[in-house]
Motif scaffolding. Structure first.
Motif, PDB file in Angstrom:
ATOM      1  N   LYS A 151     -12.243   0.609  -0.206  1.00 15.00           N
ATOM      2  CA  LYS A 151     -10.975   0.859  -0.878  1.00 15.00           C
ATOM      3  C   LYS A 151      -9.823   0.767   0.110  1.00 15.00           C
ATOM      4  N   GLU A 181       1.817  -3.505  -4.045  1.00 17.65           N
ATOM      5  CA  GLU A 181       2.092  -2.156  -4.554  1.00 17.65           C
ATOM      6  C   GLU A 181       3.501  -1.674  -4.232  1.00 17.65           C
ATOM      7  N   GLN A 218      -0.123   6.623  -8.863  1.00 15.79           N
ATOM      8  CA  GLN A 218      -0.849   6.174 -10.061  1.00 15.79           C
ATOM      9  C   GLN A 218      -2.093   5.372  -9.689  1.00 15.79           C
ATOM     10  N   SER A 219      -1.999   4.561  -8.641  1.00 14.20           N
ATOM     11  CA  SER A 219      -3.135   3.717  -8.271  1.00 14.20           C
ATOM     12  C   SER A 219      -4.216   4.491  -7.535  1.00 14.20           C
ATOM     13  N   ASN A 230       4.089   4.531  -7.661  1.00 18.11           N
ATOM     14  CA  ASN A 230       3.113   3.453  -7.876  1.00 18.11           C
ATOM     15  C   ASN A 230       1.803   3.766  -7.143  1.00 18.11           C
TER      16      ASN A 230
END
Length: 208
Positions: free
Chosen positions: A153, A32, A205-206, A202
């Motif tokens: 997660k 990422e 967005q993830s 990034n």
């Protein structure tokens, strides 16, 4: 809420022994921070250039307090990355302290912790020494991230003193693993704030 940690009592060796934490060796574990970063607009670059100018003016008048770092450097980055918008909420955790033994004195620093949706942990270092290494804060960041209740997660972290930035990734599963990014700095002639914002975009967005 995360319990305050006496930072000088926590090391990577402690986390490895107590939690089985292991550093990931596979480069694909933490893509990422370098994989296909989002574009940074010219307007955003101009804004970040001003952030650098403001910070360089600030460091002429030490000590550099973490409240000033958050206001001058971190807040603009979070805003541009979209973390002040839905679906994100920011919570403030208890500050923790670092104490390093020098030959003649104890060097103390503070880490102020911000948490976004229990998914992104932001640790801001205050120190009276410019040489205070971000590496000293990484065990404390990982300890805080390990307290995240989510098991399935990944959790991300950012450690900064205003001039330098290191990103972290942690997964739990059967065995907790972590990885760290390269260190970015705004002190270079060509500031790396652009890359820092790309990584934050990034992550935004993830995690959204």
């Amino acid at each position: 809420m995360v319990k305050a940690i006496q930072a000088h009592n926590v090391s990577l060796a402690d986390l490895e022994a107590k939690f089985g934490l292991k550093q990931a060796e596979n480069e694909d574990f933490f893509t990422e921070w370098f994989d296909t970063p989002p574009e940074i607009t010219d307007i955003e670059k101009q804004y970040l250039d001003r952030v650098k100018t403001n910070f360089m003016r600030l460091v002429k008048h030490p000590p550099l307090l973490e409240s000033a770092v958050k206001m001058i450097v971190l807040s603009p980055l979070l805003d541009l990355a979209g973390f002040y918008q839905e679906p994100f909420l920011i919570a403030t955790e208890e500050s923790i302290e670092i104490a390093l033994e020098d030959e003649e004195e104890i060097i103390r620093g503070r880490i102020d912790v911000l948490v976004i949706q229990e998914k992104l942990w932001l640790l801001v270092i205050e120190s009276k020494r410019a040489s205070f290494s971000l590496l000293e804060a990484i065990p404390q960041a990982l300890a805080s991230m390990l307290s995240n209740p989510s098991q399935d997660k990944p959790v991300f972290g950012l450690v900064t003193n205003g001039s330098d930035f290191i990103f972290l990734k942690l997964t739990k599963g059967n065995q907790p693993k972590y990885a760290i990014s390269d260190q970015f700095t705004l002190l270079k002639r060509e500031s790396e704030l652009y890359q820092v914002l790309s990584v934050l975009k990034n992550l935004s967005q993830s995690l959204s």
